[in-house]
Write a protein that holds these residues in place. Structure first.
Motif, short mmCIF file in Angstrom:
data_model
loop_
_atom_site.label_atom_id
_atom_site.label_comp_id
_atom_site.label_asym_id
_atom_site.label_seq_id
_atom_site.Cartn_x
_atom_site.Cartn_y
_atom_site.Cartn_z
N MET A 117 0.73 -1.23 -0.02
CA MET A 117 0.04 -0.02 -0.07
C MET A 117 0.72 1.25 -0.10
SD MET A 117 -2.77 -1.32 -0.54
CE MET A 117 -3.74 0.41 -0.64
N THR A 118 1.96 1.13 0.82
CA THR A 118 2.95 2.32 0.82
C THR A 118 3.42 2.49 -0.84
OG1 THR A 118 3.73 1.72 2.82
CG2 THR A 118 5.27 3.26 1.40
N ILE A 119 3.64 1.57 -1.62
CA ILE A 119 3.80 1.97 -2.97
C ILE A 119 2.93 2.43 -3.65
CG2 ILE A 119 4.60 0.75 -5.27
CD1 ILE A 119 6.65 -0.80 -3.59
N PHE A 120 1.77 1.86 -3.50
CA PHE A 120 0.44 2.40 -4.15
C PHE A 120 0.35 3.95 -3.82
CE2 PHE A 120 -3.94 3.48 -4.37
CZ PHE A 120 -4.27 3.51 -5.62
N GLU A 121 0.38 4.41 -2.67
CA GLU A 121 0.34 5.68 -2.05
C GLU A 121 1.47 6.62 -2.88
OE1 GLU A 121 -2.09 7.43 -0.71
OE2 GLU A 121 -3.01 5.54 -0.97
N LEU A 122 2.82 6.14 -2.87
CA LEU A 122 3.87 6.95 -3.18
C LEU A 122 3.58 7.19 -4.80
CD1 LEU A 122 6.78 5.36 -1.11
CD2 LEU A 122 5.97 7.62 -1.05
N THR A 123 3.20 6.24 -5.47
CA THR A 123 3.12 6.42 -6.97
C THR A 123 2.14 7.10 -7.36
OG1 THR A 123 1.91 4.19 -7.02
CG2 THR A 123 4.40 4.25 -7.59
N LYS A 124 1.17 7.53 -6.54
CA LYS A 124 0.41 8.67 -6.92
C LYS A 124 0.88 10.01 -7.38
CE LYS A 124 -3.60 6.92 -4.36
NZ LYS A 124 -4.56 7.30 -3.14
N SER A 125 2.09 10.35 -6.88
CA SER A 125 2.84 11.47 -7.21
C SER A 125 3.71 11.26 -8.39
CB SER A 125 3.52 11.92 -5.85
OG SER A 125 4.75 11.11 -5.73
N PHE A 126 3.83 10.10 -8.90
CA PHE A 126 4.74 9.96 -10.15
C PHE A 126 4.00 10.60 -11.37
CE2 PHE A 126 7.10 5.58 -9.26
CZ PHE A 126 7.35 6.16 -8.12
N PRO A 127 4.97 11.11 -12.23
CA PRO A 127 4.50 11.93 -13.45
C PRO A 127 3.25 11.18 -13.98
CG PRO A 127 6.68 11.81 -13.42
CD PRO A 127 6.32 10.87 -12.34
N VAL A 128 2.23 11.96 -14.97
CA VAL A 128 1.26 11.23 -15.53
C VAL A 128 1.78 10.34 -16.67
CG1 VAL A 128 -0.62 11.72 -17.09
CG2 VAL A 128 -0.27 12.95 -14.65
N GLU A 129 3.02 10.92 -17.23
CA GLU A 129 3.39 9.93 -18.45
C GLU A 129 3.96 8.67 -17.90
OE1 GLU A 129 6.77 12.97 -17.40
OE2 GLU A 129 4.66 13.18 -17.78
N GLU A 130 4.15 8.40 -16.78
CA GLU A 130 4.61 7.09 -16.42
C GLU A 130 3.43 6.06 -15.82
OE1 GLU A 130 7.35 5.99 -16.35
OE2 GLU A 130 8.90 7.49 -16.26
N CYS A 131 2.22 6.56 -15.99
CA CYS A 131 1.41 5.81 -15.50
C CYS A 131 0.74 4.51 -16.01
CB CYS A 131 0.00 6.64 -15.99
SG CYS A 131 -1.79 5.90 -15.60
N TYR A 132 1.32 4.35 -17.49
CA TYR A 132 1.37 2.98 -18.08
C TYR A 132 2.76 2.43 -18.26
CZ TYR A 132 -3.53 4.47 -18.82
OH TYR A 132 -5.05 4.98 -18.81
N SER A 133 3.48 2.81 -17.44
CA SER A 133 4.98 2.16 -17.40
C SER A 133 5.44 1.81 -16.15
CB SER A 133 5.68 2.77 -18.42
OG SER A 133 5.68 4.16 -18.07
N LEU A 134 6.22 2.74 -15.47
CA LEU A 134 6.72 2.60 -14.37
C LEU A 134 5.59 2.48 -13.32
CD1 LEU A 134 9.35 2.60 -12.79
CD2 LEU A 134 9.31 4.96 -12.48
N THR A 135 4.74 3.35 -13.02
CA THR A 135 3.80 3.28 -12.20
C THR A 135 2.94 1.81 -12.25
OG1 THR A 135 3.52 5.81 -12.07
CG2 THR A 135 1.65 4.45 -11.00
N ASP A 136 2.71 1.52 -13.38
CA ASP A 136 1.77 0.47 -13.34
C ASP A 136 2.87 -0.90 -13.06
OD1 ASP A 136 -0.39 -1.20 -14.50
OD2 ASP A 136 0.66 -1.92 -16.10
N GLN A 137 4.13 -0.82 -13.58
CA GLN A 137 4.83 -1.96 -13.22
C GLN A 137 5.24 -2.26 -11.93
OE1 GLN A 137 6.02 -4.56 -15.23
NE2 GLN A 137 4.72 -3.46 -17.10
N ILE A 138 5.50 -1.11 -11.11
CA ILE A 138 5.74 -1.21 -9.78
C ILE A 138 4.70 -1.62 -9.00
CG2 ILE A 138 5.36 1.25 -9.20
CD1 ILE A 138 8.02 0.78 -7.44
N ARG A 139 3.49 -1.16 -9.29
CA ARG A 139 2.29 -1.38 -8.47
C ARG A 139 1.97 -2.91 -8.71
NH1 ARG A 139 -1.89 3.70 -9.57
NH2 ARG A 139 -1.01 4.93 -8.08
N ARG A 140 2.09 -3.39 -10.07
CA ARG A 140 1.99 -4.97 -10.12
C ARG A 140 2.62 -5.75 -9.38
NH1 ARG A 140 -0.84 -6.06 -15.47
NH2 ARG A 140 -1.68 -4.20 -16.33
N SER A 141 4.21 -5.43 -9.63
CA SER A 141 4.92 -6.35 -8.91
C SER A 141 5.05 -6.45 -7.46
CB SER A 141 6.32 -6.01 -9.36
OG SER A 141 6.97 -4.83 -8.98
N SER A 142 4.48 -5.27 -6.81
CA SER A 142 4.54 -5.25 -5.28
C SER A 142 3.31 -5.98 -5.06
CB SER A 142 4.50 -3.70 -4.87
OG SER A 142 3.37 -3.00 -5.40
#
Length: 113
Positions: A1-26
């Motif tokens: 859940m920490t990763i989910f909360e932290l990734t809310k502040s990632f740039p919008v352009e990362e939504c379908y790449s880094l944000t999605d990947q780190i959420r999925r793996s965690s």
């Protein structure tokens, strides 16, 4: 859940790449651990799912490092997340190394009857 909360502040352009990947793996770490627990009657299947969880935790560590290098996470936050991943990895390795402590031995219940 920490990763989910932290990734809310990632740039919008990362939504379908880094944000999605780190959420999925965690999230996959917990899902694979849950599957391992349900398969504890079968030591090989139990260990296999623990190994899957270990792989996902290691992948999460990689995404954390990438997020740090991209400037999306502060160093102290990334270090804390990495530490927590290491704790999880250590526990998963311990469980896989000694599955007899966690699995259900169907032979012992049969011999009691």
């Amino acid at each position: 859940m920490t990763i989910f909360e932290l990734t809310k502040s990632f740039p919008v352009e990362e939504c379908y790449s880094l944000t999605d990947q780190i959420r999925r793996s965690s999230r996959s770490v917990a899902a694979n651990l849950s599957e391992a627990w349900r398969k504890r009657r079968y030591p090989a299947a139990f260990i296999s799912k623990l190994n899957d969880a270990e792989s996902e935790a290691a992948e999460t560590q990689t995404w954390i490092e990438i997020a740090l290098r991209c400037g999306y996470l502060k160093k102290d936050t990334a270090l804390e997340l990495d530490y927590r991943c290491e704790e999880v990895l250590s526990q998963l390795v311990a469980m896989a190394s000694h599955p007899e402590k966690w699995t259900i031995n169907s032979n012992s219940s049969a011999s009691r009857s």
